[in-house]
Design a protein around this motif. Structure first.
Motif, PDB file in Angstrom:
ATOM      1  N   SER A  81       0.880  -1.175   0.000  1.00  0.00           N
ATOM      2  CA  SER A  81       0.000   0.000   0.000  1.00  0.00           C
ATOM      3  C   SER A  81       0.910   1.215   0.000  1.00  0.00           C
ATOM      4  CB  SER A  81      -0.894   0.024   1.248  1.00  0.00           C
ATOM      5  OG  SER A  81      -0.123   0.307   2.417  1.00  0.00           O
ATOM      6  N   SER A  82       0.314   2.388   0.072  1.00  0.00           N
ATOM      7  CA  SER A  82       1.018   3.596   0.477  1.00  0.00           C
ATOM      8  C   SER A  82       0.557   3.951   1.889  1.00  0.00           C
ATOM      9  CB  SER A  82       0.729   4.747  -0.490  1.00  0.00           C
ATOM     10  OG  SER A  82       1.321   4.486  -1.754  1.00  0.00           O
ATOM     11  N   LEU A  83       1.202   4.923   2.506  1.00  0.00           N
ATOM     12  CA  LEU A  83       0.818   5.393   3.834  1.00  0.00           C
ATOM     13  C   LEU A  83       0.529   6.880   3.776  1.00  0.00           C
ATOM     14  CD1 LEU A  83       3.481   3.651   6.137  1.00  0.00           C
ATOM     15  CD2 LEU A  83       1.141   2.879   5.681  1.00  0.00           C
ATOM     16  N   ASP A  84      -0.468   7.318   4.561  1.00  0.00           N
ATOM     17  CA  ASP A  84      -0.707   8.758   4.658  1.00  0.00           C
ATOM     18  C   ASP A  84       0.146   9.349   5.777  1.00  0.00           C
ATOM     19  OD1 ASP A  84      -1.985   8.205   7.085  1.00  0.00           O
ATOM     20  OD2 ASP A  84      -4.010   8.455   6.283  1.00  0.00           O
ATOM     21  N   ALA A  85      -0.052  10.617   6.081  1.00  0.00           N
ATOM     22  CA  ALA A  85       0.792  11.304   7.058  1.00  0.00           C
ATOM     23  C   ALA A  85       0.672  10.704   8.456  1.00  0.00           C
ATOM     24  CB  ALA A  85       0.442  12.791   7.093  1.00  0.00           C
ATOM     25  N   GLU A  86      -0.468  10.052   8.743  1.00  0.00           N
ATOM     26  CA  GLU A  86      -0.675   9.419  10.048  1.00  0.00           C
ATOM     27  C   GLU A  86      -0.280   7.942  10.034  1.00  0.00           C
ATOM     28  OE1 GLU A  86      -3.239  11.515   8.710  1.00  0.00           O
ATOM     29  OE2 GLU A  86      -2.190  13.066   9.879  1.00  0.00           O
ATOM     30  N   GLN A  87       0.380   7.501   8.974  1.00  0.00           N
ATOM     31  CA  GLN A  87       0.840   6.115   8.815  1.00  0.00           C
ATOM     32  C   GLN A  87      -0.319   5.138   8.634  1.00  0.00           C
ATOM     33  OE1 GLN A  87       4.374   5.627   8.772  1.00  0.00           O
ATOM     34  NE2 GLN A  87       4.246   7.844   8.801  1.00  0.00           N
ATOM     35  N   HIS A  88      -1.445   5.606   8.102  1.00  0.00           N
ATOM     36  CA  HIS A  88      -2.559   4.725   7.775  1.00  0.00           C
ATOM     37  C   HIS A  88      -2.414   4.239   6.331  1.00  0.00           C
ATOM     38  CE1 HIS A  88      -4.857   7.252  10.935  1.00  0.00           C
ATOM     39  NE2 HIS A  88      -4.314   6.186  11.504  1.00  0.00           N
ATOM     40  N   HIS A  89      -2.814   3.007   6.087  1.00  0.00           N
ATOM     41  CA  HIS A  89      -2.704   2.439   4.748  1.00  0.00           C
ATOM     42  C   HIS A  89      -3.706   3.099   3.799  1.00  0.00           C
ATOM     43  CE1 HIS A  89       0.084  -0.738   5.899  1.00  0.00           C
ATOM     44  NE2 HIS A  89      -0.647  -0.916   6.993  1.00  0.00           N
ATOM     45  N   VAL A  90      -3.215   3.513   2.647  1.00  0.00           N
ATOM     46  CA  VAL A  90      -4.045   4.131   1.601  1.00  0.00           C
ATOM     47  C   VAL A  90      -3.643   3.495   0.267  1.00  0.00           C
ATOM     48  CG1 VAL A  90      -4.332   6.309   2.853  1.00  0.00           C
ATOM     49  CG2 VAL A  90      -2.396   6.027   1.271  1.00  0.00           C
ATOM     50  N   THR A 112       0.123   4.831  -4.473  1.00  0.00           N
ATOM     51  CA  THR A 112       0.252   5.997  -5.343  1.00  0.00           C
ATOM     52  C   THR A 112       1.193   5.697  -6.513  1.00  0.00           C
ATOM     53  OG1 THR A 112       2.155   6.885  -4.138  1.00  0.00           O
ATOM     54  CG2 THR A 112      -0.048   7.518  -3.344  1.00  0.00           C
TER      55      THR A 112
END
Length: 228
Positions: free
Chosen positions: A190-199, A202
């Motif tokens: 996955s990718s990670l957002d700024a809070e280290q959540h999987h998104v 990209t």
């Protein structure tokens, strides 16, 4: 591979034949295991990771898997609890041992395992996952070495986004794969957002991870966010 991945805009995903998805991102279906399996199968018929990140979800998952035929996937993994833990490690392992033999892998976070000795009973089904920067341990090859010394049959679940968050140069990723290549079970992608959540993955991460993922071409890749 089914339509959701065949239609993916990601050349990285469409070129890899052994892709599946985690049920962990399907929040609206949580604990409806029939619906979760059906949704996962719409993404890929090859692999699935059934997520019981909260300990309260585990009994229902075990009961479900013990009362269904083997699922129509070549690779079935279960992500064990890392949240709301109340069971001792010995009690948790006793529960995990009830998973059917056709469950190939049981993923655990290293920081969720305190007493390592009981986990030896899971043998090579146990997969230790490398962690993101929020955790106080388990990010590097050096961190994970003591787990694999204590758990000689355990394998590695390699989370490439976690490794990148720890070290954007991906040196940590390469060190994990170099030291534990013989233990590699599957990849979390996955990718990670700024809070280290999987998104969703990209375009920039697709390019960034490609070289590292070439070293993982012979194992399943499990998506921890919807394909795009």
């Amino acid at each position: 591979m089914v339509a959701a991945l065949l239609a993916s805009s990601s050349t990285l995903l469409s070129a890899h034949s052994t892709v599946g998805c985690s049920t962990g991102y399907m929040d609206d279906l949580r604990e409806d295991w029939d619906a979760l399996v059906a949704a996962a199968a719409q993404t890929s018929g090859f692999a699935i990771e059934l997520s019981a990140l909260c300990e309260d979800e585990l009994d229902g998952l075990i009961a479900y898997l013990r009362n269904v035929r083997p699922l129509p996937f070549r690779f079935v993994s279960v992500h064990g609890p890392s949240k709301d833990r109340r069971l001792s490690d010995d009690e948790l392992v006793s529960a995990l041992e009830q998973l059917p033999a056709w469950v190939s892998a049981i993923v655990m976070h290293p920081d969720a395992m305190v007493d390592l000795a009981p986990y030896r009973r899971l043998g090579r089904r146990l997969c230790v996952e490398n962690m993101d920067p929020r955790k106080h341990l388990g990010q590097t090859a050096e961190d994970l070495q003591r787990y694999f010394e204590a758990l000689p049959e355990a394998r590695l679940c390699f989370d490439v986004a976690h490794a990148h968050a720890v070290d954007p140069s991906l040196t940590v990723a390469r060190e994990l794969l170099s030291r534990f290549s013989s233990r590699l079970s599957h990849v979390h992608l996955s990718s990670l957002d700024a809070e280290q959540h999987h998104v969703p993955l990209t375009d920039s991460d697709q390019e960034r991870f490609a070289t590292v993922l070439k070293r993982c071409s012979d194992v399943p890749w499990i998506l921890e966010a919807p394909p795009v």
